[in-house]
Design a protein around this motif. Structure first.
Motif, PDB file in Angstrom:
ATOM      1  N   LEU A  21     -83.204  43.005  11.580  1.00 31.08           N
ATOM      2  CA  LEU A  21     -81.982  43.350  12.477  1.00 31.08           C
ATOM      3  C   LEU A  21     -81.285  44.533  12.061  1.00 31.08           C
ATOM      4  O   LEU A  21     -81.058  44.687  10.831  1.00 31.08           O
ATOM      5  CB  LEU A  21     -81.120  42.123  12.754  1.00 31.08           C
ATOM      6  CG  LEU A  21     -81.604  40.857  13.246  1.00 31.08           C
ATOM      7  CD1 LEU A  21     -80.650  39.871  13.251  1.00 31.08           C
ATOM      8  CD2 LEU A  21     -82.237  41.026  14.580  1.00 31.08           C
ATOM      9  N   ASP A  22     -81.096  45.650  13.027  1.00 33.90           N
ATOM     10  CA  ASP A  22     -80.386  46.870  12.766  1.00 33.90           C
ATOM     11  C   ASP A  22     -78.829  46.309  12.157  1.00 33.90           C
ATOM     12  O   ASP A  22     -78.525  46.464  11.205  1.00 33.90           O
ATOM     13  CB  ASP A  22     -80.269  47.640  13.680  1.00 33.90           C
ATOM     14  CG  ASP A  22     -81.660  48.365  14.212  1.00 33.90           C
ATOM     15  OD1 ASP A  22     -82.547  48.292  12.973  1.00 33.90           O
ATOM     16  OD2 ASP A  22     -82.000  48.825  15.044  1.00 33.90           O
ATOM     17  N   LEU A  23     -78.088  45.617  13.165  1.00 28.74           N
ATOM     18  CA  LEU A  23     -76.895  45.117  13.022  1.00 28.74           C
ATOM     19  C   LEU A  23     -77.051  43.552  13.503  1.00 28.74           C
ATOM     20  O   LEU A  23     -77.602  43.182  14.406  1.00 28.74           O
ATOM     21  CB  LEU A  23     -75.870  45.921  13.667  1.00 28.74           C
ATOM     22  CG  LEU A  23     -75.183  47.162  13.234  1.00 28.74           C
ATOM     23  CD1 LEU A  23     -74.230  47.755  14.072  1.00 28.74           C
ATOM     24  CD2 LEU A  23     -74.551  47.011  11.943  1.00 28.74           C
ATOM     25  N   LEU A  58     -72.249  36.349  10.982  1.00 27.07           N
ATOM     26  CA  LEU A  58     -72.913  35.909   9.722  1.00 27.07           C
ATOM     27  C   LEU A  58     -74.007  35.140   9.708  1.00 27.07           C
ATOM     28  O   LEU A  58     -74.839  35.324   8.689  1.00 27.07           O
ATOM     29  CB  LEU A  58     -71.616  34.624   9.200  1.00 27.07           C
ATOM     30  CG  LEU A  58     -70.217  35.447   8.583  1.00 27.07           C
ATOM     31  CD1 LEU A  58     -69.357  34.241   8.506  1.00 27.07           C
ATOM     32  CD2 LEU A  58     -70.503  36.091   7.455  1.00 27.07           C
ATOM     33  N   LEU A  59     -74.357  34.213  10.685  1.00 26.27           N
ATOM     34  CA  LEU A  59     -75.597  33.523  10.842  1.00 26.27           C
ATOM     35  C   LEU A  59     -76.786  34.487  10.887  1.00 26.27           C
ATOM     36  O   LEU A  59     -77.675  34.363  10.248  1.00 26.27           O
ATOM     37  CB  LEU A  59     -75.541  32.675  12.025  1.00 26.27           C
ATOM     38  CG  LEU A  59     -74.658  31.319  11.697  1.00 26.27           C
ATOM     39  CD1 LEU A  59     -74.398  30.523  13.220  1.00 26.27           C
ATOM     40  CD2 LEU A  59     -75.102  30.680  10.848  1.00 26.27           C
ATOM     41  N   GLN A  79     -65.389  44.124   9.430  1.00 23.13           N
ATOM     42  CA  GLN A  79     -65.392  45.343   9.294  1.00 23.13           C
ATOM     43  C   GLN A  79     -66.947  46.032   9.908  1.00 23.13           C
ATOM     44  O   GLN A  79     -66.722  46.964  10.281  1.00 23.13           O
ATOM     45  CB  GLN A  79     -64.864  45.854   7.754  1.00 23.13           C
ATOM     46  CG  GLN A  79     -64.889  47.209   7.974  1.00 23.13           C
ATOM     47  CD  GLN A  79     -64.506  47.762   6.481  1.00 23.13           C
ATOM     48  OE1 GLN A  79     -64.605  46.753   5.269  1.00 23.13           O
ATOM     49  NE2 GLN A  79     -64.148  48.936   6.209  1.00 23.13           N
ATOM     50  N   LEU A  80     -67.824  45.216   9.326  1.00 23.88           N
ATOM     51  CA  LEU A  80     -69.215  45.716   9.706  1.00 23.88           C
ATOM     52  C   LEU A  80     -69.490  45.777  11.089  1.00 23.88           C
ATOM     53  O   LEU A  80     -70.019  46.572  11.741  1.00 23.88           O
ATOM     54  CB  LEU A  80     -70.227  44.889   9.026  1.00 23.88           C
ATOM     55  CG  LEU A  80     -71.648  45.141   9.423  1.00 23.88           C
ATOM     56  CD1 LEU A  80     -72.122  46.574   9.044  1.00 23.88           C
ATOM     57  CD2 LEU A  80     -72.590  44.131   8.811  1.00 23.88           C
ATOM     58  N   ILE A  81     -68.978  44.918  12.036  1.00 24.38           N
ATOM     59  CA  ILE A  81     -69.249  44.459  13.307  1.00 24.38           C
ATOM     60  C   ILE A  81     -68.052  45.463  14.167  1.00 24.38           C
ATOM     61  O   ILE A  81     -68.282  45.640  15.442  1.00 24.38           O
ATOM     62  CB  ILE A  81     -69.227  43.088  13.707  1.00 24.38           C
ATOM     63  CG1 ILE A  81     -67.979  42.464  13.762  1.00 24.38           C
ATOM     64  CG2 ILE A  81     -70.486  42.546  13.213  1.00 24.38           C
ATOM     65  CD1 ILE A  81     -68.188  40.829  14.088  1.00 24.38           C
ATOM     66  N   GLY A  82     -66.964  45.783  13.545  1.00 14.76           N
ATOM     67  CA  GLY A  82     -66.010  46.610  14.229  1.00 14.76           C
ATOM     68  C   GLY A  82     -64.847  45.691  14.933  1.00 14.76           C
ATOM     69  O   GLY A  82     -64.295  45.928  15.895  1.00 14.76           O
TER      70      GLY A  82
END
Length: 102
Positions: A21-23, A58-59, A79-82
């Motif tokens: 997955l990219d994100l 997280l999953l 923070q990663l997902i904004g």
């Protein structure tokens, strides 16, 4: 062998290997909340939505056990997902969602 046995079930993956997955998160379009509720309802509702988004992220990133989802990991995922860093209560709710989803 019948032809129905050769087609995968809707819940089965058809890929031969893991797909990177990219994100781990893709935001969905938000809809307005219903008016006229007490303020506590809105706070709890938004906290649950944030906890659900974080649990899904997280999953998707490979953290499947609530014991591995420490506060630091949850906050770095936020923070990663904004999204804004979650409170201790929200972090506890994320772990609870991961625990009861099993």
């Amino acid at each position: 062998m019948p032809a129905a046995a050769l087609t995968p079930l809707p819940t089965q993956s058809t890929s031969k290997r893991a797909v990177p997955l990219d994100l781990p998160y893709e935001p969905v379009e938000k809809s307005p909340l219903p008016p006229g509720r007490p303020r506590d309802w809105y706070v709890t509702h938004n906290r649950r939505l944030k906890a659900m988004r974080l649990a899904i992220a997280l999953l998707d990133s490979g953290v499947y056990v609530p014991n591995l989802a420490r506060d630091e990991k949850i906050r770095s995922t936020a923070q990663l997902i904004g999204v804004h860093p979650p409170s201790d209560t929200t972090c506890h709710m994320v772990r609870a969602l991961m625990r009861y989803a099993r």
